[in-house]
Motif scaffolding. Structure first.
Motif, PDB file in Angstrom:
ATOM      1  N   UNK A 241      -8.525  -5.882  -6.405  1.00 12.26           N
ATOM      2  CA  UNK A 241      -7.589  -4.822  -6.891  1.00 12.26           C
ATOM      3  C   UNK A 241      -7.724  -4.531  -8.430  1.00 12.26           C
ATOM      4  N   UNK A 242      -8.150  -5.549  -9.318  1.00 13.08           N
ATOM      5  CA  UNK A 242      -8.449  -4.830 -10.493  1.00 13.08           C
ATOM      6  C   UNK A 242      -9.332  -3.655 -10.700  1.00 13.08           C
ATOM      7  N   UNK A 244     -10.123  -1.528  -8.557  1.00 13.91           N
ATOM      8  CA  UNK A 244      -9.331  -0.336  -7.934  1.00 13.91           C
ATOM      9  C   UNK A 244      -8.567   0.363  -8.770  1.00 13.91           C
ATOM     10  N   UNK A 245      -7.485  -0.596  -9.373  1.00  9.06           N
ATOM     11  CA  UNK A 245      -6.443  -0.118 -10.348  1.00  9.06           C
ATOM     12  C   UNK A 245      -7.081   0.705 -11.483  1.00  9.06           C
ATOM     13  N   UNK A 246      -8.191  -0.014 -11.989  1.00 11.30           N
ATOM     14  CA  UNK A 246      -8.920   0.546 -13.208  1.00 11.30           C
ATOM     15  C   UNK A 246      -9.443   1.979 -13.025  1.00 11.30           C
ATOM     16  N   UNK A 247     -10.032   1.905 -11.632  1.00 12.70           N
ATOM     17  CA  UNK A 247     -10.801   3.284 -11.085  1.00 12.70           C
ATOM     18  C   UNK A 247      -9.730   4.249 -11.111  1.00 12.70           C
ATOM     19  N   UNK A 248      -8.502   3.905 -10.984  1.00 12.02           N
ATOM     20  CA  UNK A 248      -7.334   4.946 -10.519  1.00 12.02           C
ATOM     21  C   UNK A 248      -6.480   5.417 -11.763  1.00 12.02           C
ATOM     22  N   UNK A 249      -7.040   4.692 -13.015  1.00 17.43           N
ATOM     23  CA  UNK A 249      -6.407   5.006 -14.123  1.00 17.43           C
ATOM     24  C   UNK A 249      -4.897   4.229 -14.315  1.00 17.43           C
ATOM     25  N   UNK A 250      -4.748   3.076 -13.664  1.00 17.80           N
ATOM     26  CA  UNK A 250      -3.638   2.302 -13.768  1.00 17.80           C
ATOM     27  C   UNK A 250      -3.943   1.193 -14.846  1.00 17.80           C
ATOM     28  N   UNK A 251      -3.045   1.239 -15.774  1.00 17.15           N
ATOM     29  CA  UNK A 251      -3.082   0.329 -16.812  1.00 17.15           C
ATOM     30  C   UNK A 251      -2.886  -1.328 -16.402  1.00 17.15           C
ATOM     31  N   UNK A 252      -3.844  -2.044 -16.689  1.00 16.03           N
ATOM     32  CA  UNK A 252      -3.781  -3.513 -16.099  1.00 16.03           C
ATOM     33  C   UNK A 252      -3.858  -4.573 -17.001  1.00 16.03           C
ATOM     34  N   UNK A 253      -3.965  -4.175 -18.403  1.00 18.85           N
ATOM     35  CA  UNK A 253      -3.973  -5.220 -19.524  1.00 18.85           C
ATOM     36  C   UNK A 253      -2.974  -6.160 -19.487  1.00 18.85           C
ATOM     37  N   UNK A 254      -1.553  -5.968 -19.171  1.00 20.46           N
ATOM     38  CA  UNK A 254      -0.416  -6.764 -19.111  1.00 20.46           C
ATOM     39  C   UNK A 254      -0.017  -7.140 -17.568  1.00 20.46           C
ATOM     40  N   UNK A 308      -9.967  -6.234   2.059  1.00 21.53           N
ATOM     41  CA  UNK A 308      -9.395  -5.290   0.931  1.00 21.53           C
ATOM     42  C   UNK A 308     -10.721  -4.437   0.646  1.00 21.53           C
ATOM     43  N   UNK A 309     -11.338  -3.759   1.366  1.00 16.16           N
ATOM     44  CA  UNK A 309     -12.367  -2.588   0.994  1.00 16.16           C
ATOM     45  C   UNK A 309     -11.701  -1.540   0.298  1.00 16.16           C
ATOM     46  N   UNK A 310     -12.431  -0.831  -0.374  1.00 14.81           N
ATOM     47  CA  UNK A 310     -11.873   0.512  -1.054  1.00 14.81           C
ATOM     48  C   UNK A 310     -11.017   1.370  -0.326  1.00 14.81           C
ATOM     49  N   UNK A 315      -5.708   3.442   1.087  1.00 12.77           N
ATOM     50  CA  UNK A 315      -4.654   3.643   2.249  1.00 12.77           C
ATOM     51  C   UNK A 315      -3.316   3.025   1.719  1.00 12.77           C
ATOM     52  N   UNK A 316      -3.422   1.823   1.150  1.00  9.29           N
ATOM     53  CA  UNK A 316      -2.153   0.948   0.860  1.00  9.29           C
ATOM     54  C   UNK A 316      -1.540   1.739  -0.686  1.00  9.29           C
ATOM     55  N   UNK A 317      -2.481   1.949  -1.348  1.00  5.85           N
ATOM     56  CA  UNK A 317      -1.888   2.683  -2.515  1.00  5.85           C
ATOM     57  C   UNK A 317      -1.379   3.804  -2.286  1.00  5.85           C
ATOM     58  N   UNK A 318      -1.808   4.749  -1.511  1.00 13.22           N
ATOM     59  CA  UNK A 318      -1.014   5.994  -0.997  1.00 13.22           C
ATOM     60  C   UNK A 318       0.312   5.620  -0.625  1.00 13.22           C
ATOM     61  N   UNK A 319       0.336   4.891   0.110  1.00 13.52           N
ATOM     62  CA  UNK A 319       1.678   4.494   1.067  1.00 13.52           C
ATOM     63  C   UNK A 319       2.290   3.821  -0.054  1.00 13.52           C
ATOM     64  N   UNK A 320       1.996   3.144  -0.935  1.00 14.70           N
ATOM     65  CA  UNK A 320       3.144   2.576  -1.871  1.00 14.70           C
ATOM     66  C   UNK A 320       3.549   3.732  -2.836  1.00 14.70           C
ATOM     67  N   UNK A 321       2.628   4.484  -3.137  1.00 15.27           N
ATOM     68  CA  UNK A 321       2.848   5.565  -4.301  1.00 15.27           C
ATOM     69  C   UNK A 321       4.012   6.558  -3.582  1.00 15.27           C
TER      70      UNK A 321
END
Length: 337
Positions: A241-242, A244-254, A308-310, A315-321
């Motif tokens: 997950x970390x 994936x989020x980093x590759x999609x430009x989502x801030x994960x530091x917090x 949880x492959x890429x 697919x999950x990210x798209x649906x959650x979005x």
């Protein structure tokens, strides 16, 4: 109007049916005053064709007029219910009524003073009083339920008292509407768009709920305040997950897994709680009055860590979005940002 509300509450606390009847009759006077004020406003517009501040003021007077008429109706509703009661209310519930009534009537008094004096600062300070009455309202309902169970009061009386408590809360809500009109009349502005507190929950808070939180922060930073938790939180964010989020430009530091807290202990309360993948209702002992609980039961969320492959995460990210976007546009409108 203030006098009518005060008198209706007094009739309730003293079980005074004669006073209740006078409140009901007094509502006719308020209605006449409302019609007369409406006529004056319309005549003013026709004669003077006002603009700028004068137009804002007369427009606000018309809307304040509506709020006051409704509060007058609330007083009449309380009085009519007093007449229907089979016996006086108990001391415990009566004490709750006094507290809730005092808070609502103070909000109304301050709101009216802010409008009469053109005091925008007082209006801003008064906005939010309706939410501050939530705790008193919920306590009153709980006490009422216990009284009904212990003393076996007629069910009609219990339901009638619930209606009265709700009506007293609405007085504070109408007071807020009057404050909004003060801001519009004096400064030509409304209240700032509401910022919603959104909380996402799943089992481990190491992937999907954090994904929803991160996406919401990025897509709608000014429309909400976002957080997440897990029923049985993991020790750390999932590596997949970390990445994936980093590759999609989502801030994960917090972002880090945290334990789900009882909703009635969270201050300030969440406006919306979203359960991802499974229902959390059995973990919610008491849902705050103003909190909405949603269940997003997406089939893809049931996949375990090994699956949880890429492509799955994509697919999950798209649906959650899509779900987050729909939620925020529903809360804030198409201009949610």
């Amino acid at each position: 109007v203030e006098r009518q509300v005060q008198s209706a509450v007094k009739a309730l606390l003293e079980y005074d049916r004669d006073r209740a009847n006078r409140v009901i009759l007094g509502d006719r006077e308020i209605n006449r005053m409302v019609r007369a004020l409406d006529q004056k406003c319309h005549a003013f517009v026709v004669r003077h064709v006002p603009s700028a501040g004068h137009l804002r003021y007369v427009s606000s007077v018309l809307r304040v007029d509506v709020a006051l008429e409704r509060i007058g109706d609330y007083a009449g509703t309380i009085a009519r219910q007093v007449i229907q009661f089979s016996e006086p209310t108990t001391k415990k519930v009566g004490k709750d009524v006094r507290v809730l009534s005092q808070a609502s009537r103070q909000a109304l008094a301050d709101a009216l003073r802010s409008f009469q004096e053109g005091d925008a600062e007082l209006a801003e300070a008064t906005i939010g009083r309706a939410e501050q009455t939530d705790a008193g309202y919920e306590k009153s309902i709980s006490d009422l339920v216990r009284v009904g169970e212990k003393e076996k009061r007629p069910l009609e009386d219990v339901f009638g008292m619930v209606g009265i408590l709700t009506t007293l809360k609405r007085v504070a809500e109408q007071a807020e509407n009057i404050c909004v009109e003060t801001l519009f009349a004096t400064e030509g502005r409304g209240v700032d768009p509401k910022v919603f507190r959104i909380h996402f929950v799943d089992r481990h808070n190491d992937c999907y709920s954090l994904m929803a939180e991160a996406f919401a922060r990025k897509a709608f930073p000014r429309s909400g305040r976002y957080s997440s938790s897990g029923l049985v939180p993991a020790k750390a964010l999932s590596d997949r997950a970390l990445d994936f989020l980093d590759k999609n430009g989502l801030f994960t530091a917090e972002l880090e897994p945290s334990l789900f807290q009882p909703l009635d202990e969270v201050q300030p309360y969440y406006h919306v709680v979203v359960a991802l993948g499974e229902s959390i209702e059995e973990h919610v002992e008491s849902l705050p009055f103003r909190t909405l609980l949603l269940n997003w039961d997406l089939e893809d969320l049931r996949a375990d860590e090994a699956a949880r492959d890429p492509e799955h995460l994509k697919a999950v990210y798209k649906e959650i979005g899509v779900r987050v976007r729909d939620l925020m546009e529903t809360l804030r409108g198409p201009d949610a940002d």
